[in-house]
Design a protein around this motif. Structure first.
Motif, PDB file in Angstrom:
ATOM      1  N   ARG A 162     -15.581 -31.618 -21.717  1.00 39.67           N
ATOM      2  CA  ARG A 162     -15.995 -31.712 -20.195  1.00 39.67           C
ATOM      3  C   ARG A 162     -16.656 -30.193 -19.912  1.00 39.67           C
ATOM      4  NH1 ARG A 162     -10.227 -33.558 -19.730  1.00 39.67           N
ATOM      5  NH2 ARG A 162     -10.105 -35.574 -20.248  1.00 39.67           N
ATOM      6  N   PRO A 163     -17.184 -30.377 -18.594  1.00 35.94           N
ATOM      7  CA  PRO A 163     -17.751 -28.884 -18.275  1.00 35.94           C
ATOM      8  C   PRO A 163     -16.700 -27.810 -18.319  1.00 35.94           C
ATOM      9  CG  PRO A 163     -18.313 -30.672 -16.745  1.00 35.94           C
ATOM     10  CD  PRO A 163     -17.593 -31.337 -17.674  1.00 35.94           C
ATOM     11  N   GLY A 164     -17.314 -26.696 -18.719  1.00 39.13           N
ATOM     12  CA  GLY A 164     -16.242 -25.512 -18.894  1.00 39.13           C
ATOM     13  C   GLY A 164     -15.179 -25.543 -20.045  1.00 39.13           C
ATOM     14  N   GLU A 165     -15.364 -26.671 -20.725  1.00 39.60           N
ATOM     15  CA  GLU A 165     -14.279 -26.722 -22.087  1.00 39.60           C
ATOM     16  C   GLU A 165     -15.140 -26.023 -23.140  1.00 39.60           C
ATOM     17  OE1 GLU A 165     -11.256 -30.348 -21.455  1.00 39.60           O
ATOM     18  OE2 GLU A 165     -13.174 -30.754 -22.283  1.00 39.60           O
ATOM     19  N   ILE A 166     -14.360 -25.654 -23.970  1.00 35.88           N
ATOM     20  CA  ILE A 166     -14.722 -25.242 -25.349  1.00 35.88           C
ATOM     21  C   ILE A 166     -14.044 -25.680 -26.605  1.00 35.88           C
ATOM     22  CG2 ILE A 166     -16.017 -23.320 -24.613  1.00 35.88           C
ATOM     23  CD1 ILE A 166     -13.899 -21.420 -26.242  1.00 35.88           C
ATOM     24  N   ILE A 167     -14.756 -26.022 -27.709  1.00 38.57           N
ATOM     25  CA  ILE A 167     -13.835 -26.196 -28.942  1.00 38.57           C
ATOM     26  C   ILE A 167     -13.166 -24.896 -29.441  1.00 38.57           C
ATOM     27  CG2 ILE A 167     -13.921 -26.987 -31.418  1.00 38.57           C
ATOM     28  CD1 ILE A 167     -16.275 -28.336 -30.614  1.00 38.57           C
ATOM     29  N   THR A 168     -11.748 -24.928 -29.631  1.00 39.94           N
ATOM     30  CA  THR A 168     -11.275 -23.623 -30.091  1.00 39.94           C
ATOM     31  C   THR A 168     -11.026 -23.609 -31.577  1.00 39.94           C
ATOM     32  OG1 THR A 168      -9.099 -24.187 -29.465  1.00 39.94           O
ATOM     33  CG2 THR A 168     -10.190 -22.807 -27.822  1.00 39.94           C
ATOM     34  N   ALA A 169     -10.443 -24.973 -32.138  1.00 36.64           N
ATOM     35  CA  ALA A 169     -10.101 -24.849 -33.547  1.00 36.64           C
ATOM     36  C   ALA A 169     -10.516 -26.449 -34.017  1.00 36.64           C
ATOM     37  CB  ALA A 169      -8.828 -24.632 -33.678  1.00 36.64           C
ATOM     38  N   ILE A 170     -10.156 -26.440 -35.456  1.00 37.80           N
ATOM     39  CA  ILE A 170     -10.711 -27.920 -36.030  1.00 37.80           C
ATOM     40  C   ILE A 170      -9.365 -28.080 -37.080  1.00 37.80           C
ATOM     41  CG2 ILE A 170     -12.047 -29.449 -37.348  1.00 37.80           C
ATOM     42  CD1 ILE A 170     -13.738 -26.771 -35.447  1.00 37.80           C
ATOM     43  N   THR A 171      -8.583 -28.989 -36.786  1.00 40.17           N
ATOM     44  CA  THR A 171      -7.606 -29.353 -37.885  1.00 40.17           C
ATOM     45  C   THR A 171      -7.744 -30.340 -38.750  1.00 40.17           C
ATOM     46  OG1 THR A 171      -5.918 -28.375 -36.233  1.00 40.17           O
ATOM     47  CG2 THR A 171      -5.023 -29.304 -38.244  1.00 40.17           C
ATOM     48  N   LEU A 172      -7.714 -30.019 -40.059  1.00 41.77           N
ATOM     49  CA  LEU A 172      -8.120 -31.351 -41.007  1.00 41.77           C
ATOM     50  C   LEU A 172      -6.568 -31.495 -41.608  1.00 41.77           C
ATOM     51  CD1 LEU A 172     -11.034 -29.449 -42.781  1.00 41.77           C
ATOM     52  CD2 LEU A 172     -10.861 -31.126 -41.128  1.00 41.77           C
ATOM     53  N   PRO A 173      -6.178 -32.488 -41.454  1.00 48.25           N
ATOM     54  CA  PRO A 173      -4.831 -33.006 -41.773  1.00 48.25           C
ATOM     55  C   PRO A 173      -4.680 -32.993 -43.506  1.00 48.25           C
ATOM     56  CG  PRO A 173      -5.632 -34.472 -40.258  1.00 48.25           C
ATOM     57  CD  PRO A 173      -6.638 -33.728 -40.715  1.00 48.25           C
ATOM     58  N   ALA A 174      -3.380 -32.732 -43.921  1.00 46.68           N
ATOM     59  CA  ALA A 174      -3.293 -32.536 -45.440  1.00 46.68           C
ATOM     60  C   ALA A 174      -3.901 -33.947 -46.050  1.00 46.68           C
ATOM     61  CB  ALA A 174      -2.005 -32.232 -45.717  1.00 46.68           C
ATOM     62  N   ALA A 175      -4.579 -33.789 -47.261  1.00 48.19           N
ATOM     63  CA  ALA A 175      -4.817 -34.824 -47.972  1.00 48.19           C
ATOM     64  C   ALA A 175      -3.840 -35.425 -48.755  1.00 48.19           C
ATOM     65  CB  ALA A 175      -6.215 -34.532 -48.552  1.00 48.19           C
ATOM     66  N   PRO A 176      -3.859 -36.861 -48.923  1.00 47.52           N
ATOM     67  CA  PRO A 176      -2.818 -37.330 -49.947  1.00 47.52           C
ATOM     68  C   PRO A 176      -3.275 -36.741 -51.414  1.00 47.52           C
ATOM     69  CG  PRO A 176      -4.286 -38.995 -48.836  1.00 47.52           C
ATOM     70  CD  PRO A 176      -4.637 -37.788 -48.213  1.00 47.52           C
ATOM     71  N   VAL A 177      -2.408 -36.981 -52.305  1.00 45.23           N
ATOM     72  CA  VAL A 177      -2.645 -36.233 -53.516  1.00 45.23           C
ATOM     73  C   VAL A 177      -3.859 -37.086 -54.231  1.00 45.23           C
ATOM     74  CG1 VAL A 177      -0.778 -35.293 -55.118  1.00 45.23           C
ATOM     75  CG2 VAL A 177      -0.372 -37.619 -54.052  1.00 45.23           C
ATOM     76  N   GLY A 178      -4.144 -38.581 -53.904  1.00 42.18           N
ATOM     77  CA  GLY A 178      -5.223 -39.278 -54.598  1.00 42.18           C
ATOM     78  C   GLY A 178      -6.599 -39.192 -54.193  1.00 42.18           C
ATOM     79  N   ARG A 179      -6.764 -38.140 -53.172  1.00 42.77           N
ATOM     80  CA  ARG A 179      -8.050 -38.012 -52.744  1.00 42.77           C
ATOM     81  C   ARG A 179      -9.279 -37.848 -53.291  1.00 42.77           C
ATOM     82  NH1 ARG A 179      -8.955 -36.452 -47.094  1.00 42.77           N
ATOM     83  NH2 ARG A 179      -7.592 -38.082 -46.501  1.00 42.77           N
ATOM     84  N   ARG A 180     -10.188 -38.510 -53.060  1.00 48.26           N
ATOM     85  CA  ARG A 180     -11.406 -37.953 -53.768  1.00 48.26           C
ATOM     86  C   ARG A 180     -12.494 -38.020 -52.664  1.00 48.26           C
ATOM     87  NH1 ARG A 180     -11.985 -41.197 -59.507  1.00 48.26           N
ATOM     88  NH2 ARG A 180     -10.248 -40.164 -60.306  1.00 48.26           N
ATOM     89  N   GLY A 181     -13.356 -37.174 -52.621  1.00 45.92           N
ATOM     90  CA  GLY A 181     -14.270 -37.237 -51.589  1.00 45.92           C
ATOM     91  C   GLY A 181     -15.745 -36.497 -52.260  1.00 45.92           C
ATOM     92  N   ALA A 182     -16.818 -36.841 -51.408  1.00 51.21           N
ATOM     93  CA  ALA A 182     -18.108 -36.727 -51.875  1.00 51.21           C
ATOM     94  C   ALA A 182     -19.191 -36.860 -50.735  1.00 51.21           C
ATOM     95  CB  ALA A 182     -18.714 -37.446 -53.038  1.00 51.21           C
ATOM     96  N   ILE A 183     -20.126 -35.905 -50.713  1.00 54.14           N
ATOM     97  CA  ILE A 183     -20.928 -36.199 -49.515  1.00 54.14           C
ATOM     98  C   ILE A 183     -22.502 -36.057 -50.194  1.00 54.14           C
ATOM     99  CG2 ILE A 183     -21.116 -33.364 -49.233  1.00 54.14           C
ATOM    100  CD1 ILE A 183     -21.822 -34.245 -46.115  1.00 54.14           C
ATOM    101  N   ASP A 184     -23.524 -36.757 -49.744  1.00 55.78           N
ATOM    102  CA  ASP A 184     -24.898 -36.915 -50.174  1.00 55.78           C
ATOM    103  C   ASP A 184     -25.777 -37.168 -49.150  1.00 55.78           C
ATOM    104  OD1 ASP A 184     -26.897 -36.486 -52.079  1.00 55.78           O
ATOM    105  OD2 ASP A 184     -26.250 -38.330 -53.598  1.00 55.78           O
ATOM    106  N   GLU A 185     -27.090 -36.750 -49.252  1.00 56.36           N
ATOM    107  CA  GLU A 185     -28.056 -37.186 -48.240  1.00 56.36           C
ATOM    108  C   GLU A 185     -29.353 -37.318 -48.939  1.00 56.36           C
ATOM    109  OE1 GLU A 185     -27.509 -33.457 -45.798  1.00 56.36           O
ATOM    110  OE2 GLU A 185     -28.964 -32.645 -46.618  1.00 56.36           O
ATOM    111  N   VAL A 186     -30.277 -37.934 -48.055  1.00 57.89           N
ATOM    112  CA  VAL A 186     -31.821 -38.051 -48.554  1.00 57.89           C
ATOM    113  C   VAL A 186     -32.293 -37.365 -47.681  1.00 57.89           C
ATOM    114  CG1 VAL A 186     -33.717 -39.593 -48.695  1.00 57.89           C
ATOM    115  CG2 VAL A 186     -31.359 -40.516 -49.317  1.00 57.89           C
ATOM    116  N   VAL A 187     -33.043 -36.209 -48.227  1.00 57.68           N
ATOM    117  CA  VAL A 187     -33.745 -35.207 -47.443  1.00 57.68           C
ATOM    118  C   VAL A 187     -35.200 -34.978 -48.092  1.00 57.68           C
ATOM    119  CG1 VAL A 187     -32.801 -33.298 -48.775  1.00 57.68           C
ATOM    120  CG2 VAL A 187     -33.115 -33.182 -46.309  1.00 57.68           C
ATOM    121  N   ARG A 188     -36.016 -34.698 -47.170  1.00 61.63           N
ATOM    122  CA  ARG A 188     -37.532 -34.576 -47.702  1.00 61.63           C
ATOM    123  C   ARG A 188     -37.762 -33.294 -48.307  1.00 61.63           C
ATOM    124  NH1 ARG A 188     -41.170 -34.775 -42.656  1.00 61.63           N
ATOM    125  NH2 ARG A 188     -42.781 -36.134 -43.742  1.00 61.63           N
TER     126      ARG A 188
END
Ligand SMILES: Cc1cc2nc3c(=O)[nH]c(=O)nc-3n(C[C@H](O)[C@H](O)[C@H](O)COP(=O)(O)OP(=O)(O)OC[C@H]3O[C@@H](n4cnc5c(N)ncnc54)[C@H](O)[C@@H]3O)c2cc1C
Ligand code: FES
Ligand code: FES
Lengths: 291, 169
Positions: A162-188
């Motif tokens: 909202r007007p006048g607000e800022i983000i101060t922090a981002i919290t990433l909840p703890a991942a479970p033990v079996g977490r796998r992650g990946a990121i990919d993109e198609v880019v010119r």
């Protein structure tokens, strides 16, 4: 190409920020890394009369572990994310996403908070935040509030701020033990904004997919989670994944929108190709890529 | 005429106060206020890399920062690298490999290559290409620039091995 005239203040407290933001209203704008705002000002697409620089605001540049998870300050810059052992250990998907963003010189200055506030639909980090179930802490004159990333991104360059607000922090909840992650993109070209991108976080219990958050970017007006596709993946087993129902659900629930370079049809195709590729990478065998 | 405000920063090792208008970019400040013209200005919106300088020891786009934001910061331009061994070796190999024609992109290329070799002294060709992908060259073509950077890395590494060996004796 020169910016219109403005006043500049390095704010030193949230109170000072609040007072100036209230006094100037829509004419005030915060600046973090400046890597999106300064070009917009040069092109006169943004003409703030007052720039409020967040660089001296205390506490915004920390990365720390809290009982809620990994907390990343809004002013943490991309290169700091990439270099952080805490991020590598607790949110490797974030570390993996950084090299896909722009170029080294831009990663020296750009911040996570500025990226999320900017909410470019082709940007990597909003999708990563959706995949990791991030919670965004926002401060304003009425105090602080915390909202899930899934409620933060509303549209192209549009967020729940909202007007006048800022983000101060981002919290990433703890991942479970079996977490796998990946990121990919198609880019010119390396460093460009993606034509289509995907960030997946998949939670295994033993050999079975127990949970999945499949986020896409550069497909429509904001980063989105494919919830039906995720449901179609749940219960499937490592090494025996059938991508067909996942990709069918995906095509059904996400309707890509064309951008300057790619037709909606192209994006629909690329979205499925990328999703198939990531499923293969994450679930075809034993090799674990944590995220 | 815009009003002027004081900004105190360290520029190529010297701390001084200058007067700038708030909307002056760091790139315009360097060229016009201070007269340091090694920093070039191409696109003015962060895309071409011609304006790359060092801010607090890391490469950044001088067109994407206002000079007033440099208050208290340490800025280093190509002029500030006189006598820097890594930069001298890079410059020599750029010359030898014909890695420039008009030279417009060259300072940005050198700054970027310098930071690459600092963090990654023995990069692969792919790494060099990736690292220079944010810098446009409109006349030389990129092969010679990549070759020159790899040659510079090889020379710097050979020298490092040589001195390392001597020190061990
Ligand atoms: C050549 C080039 C290529 C790029 N390529 C990519 C890319 O591939 N992927 C990608 O994701 N990005 C890319 N970017 C954009 C870059 O990632 C920006 O750093 C990012 O979008 C904005 O972060 P910033 O810290 O620079 O924010 P700024 O530019 O300072 O601010 C952006 C917006 O967010 C607001 N804002 C900033 N911080 C906050 C806060 N804490 N709270 C509330 N509002 C805030 C500002 O008022 C402004 O409206 C590219 C930029 C350039 C110049
Ligand atoms: S002039 Fe700064 S990047 Fe082109
Ligand atoms: S040498 Fe002319 S632009 Fe690169």
């Amino acid at each position: 190409m020169k910016a219109a005239p403005f006043d500049y203040v390095r704010v030193s407290s949230l109170d000072e920020l609040g007072e100036l933001a209230a006094a100037y209203g829509d004419d005030a704008q915060v600046i973090a890394g400046g890597q999106s705002l300064v070009p917009a000002m040069a092109m006169r697409m943004a003409r703030p009369k007052l720039l409020l620089d967040l660089c001296d605001l205390p506490g915004l540049a920390d990365i720390r572990l809290t009982p809620e998870g990994l907390e990343i300050g809004a002013m943490v810059r991309y290169f700091e994310l990439a270099a952080s052992p805490l991020v590598a250990a607790h949110a490797p998907l974030v570390s993996a996403a950084v090299p896909l963003i722009a170029h080294e010189a831009i990663r020296s200055r750009g911040t996570l908070g500025g990226n999320l506030a900017h909410a470019d639909p082709a940007s990597e980090m909003p999708a990563v935040m959706l995949a990791l179930g991030a919670v965004i802490t926002i401060a304003g004159s009425n105090g602080a509030r915390r909202i899930p990333a899934a409620e933060f991104f509303i549209g192209t360059y549009e967020t729940a701020l909202r007007p006048g607000e800022i983000i101060t922090a981002i919290t990433l909840p703890a991942a479970p033990v079996g977490r796998r992650g990946a990121i990919d993109e198609v880019v010119r070209r390396s460093g460009d904004y993606a034509a289509v991108g995907a960030a997946f976080a998949i939670d295994l219990e033993g050999e079975t997919v127990a949970g999945a958050r499949l986020a896409f970017f550069a497909v429509c007006e904001r980063a989105v989670l494919a919830e039906k596709a995720a449901a179609a993946l749940c219960g499937q087993r490592l090494g025996h994944v059938d991508p067909a129902p996942v990709l069918d659900a995906l095509a059904e629930e996400i309707t890509p929108v064309a951008d300057l370079h790619n037709r909606a049809e192209t994006k629909r195709h690329l979205m499925k190709v990328l999703a198939g590729r990531l499923l293969q990478r994450l679930l075809s065998g034993e090799k674990s890529t944590h995220g | 005429m815009d009003s002027l405000f004081p900004v105190t920063l360290t520029l190529n090792g010297v701390t001084a106060t200058h007067e700038v208008s708030q909307r002056t970019t760091l790139a315009d400040f360097l060229r016009q206020t201070v007269g340091l013209t090694a920093t070039h200005i191409g696109c003015e919106h962060g895309v071409c890399g011609a304006c790359t300088v060092f801010v607090d020891g890391r490469i950044a786009r001088a067109c994407l920062m206002f000079a007033i934001q440099a208050e208290g910061r340490d800025i280093r331009t190509l002029e500030g690298f006189a006598g820097d061994r890594r930069m001298e070796v890079l410059q020599r190999h750029f010359h030898e490999r014909n890695a420039l024609q008009c030279g417009f992109c060259t300072s940005g290329m050198l700054a970027t290559a310098h930071q690459l070799l600092e963090g990654s002294p023995d990069p692969s060709r792919e790494e060099v290409r990736e690292s220079l992908s944010g810098n446009f060259c409109r006349c030389t073509g990129y092969h010679a620039i990549v070759d020159a950077t790899l040659d510079a890395a090889a020379e710097l590494n050979a020298a490092a091995v040589a001195t390392g060996g001597e020190a061990a004796c």
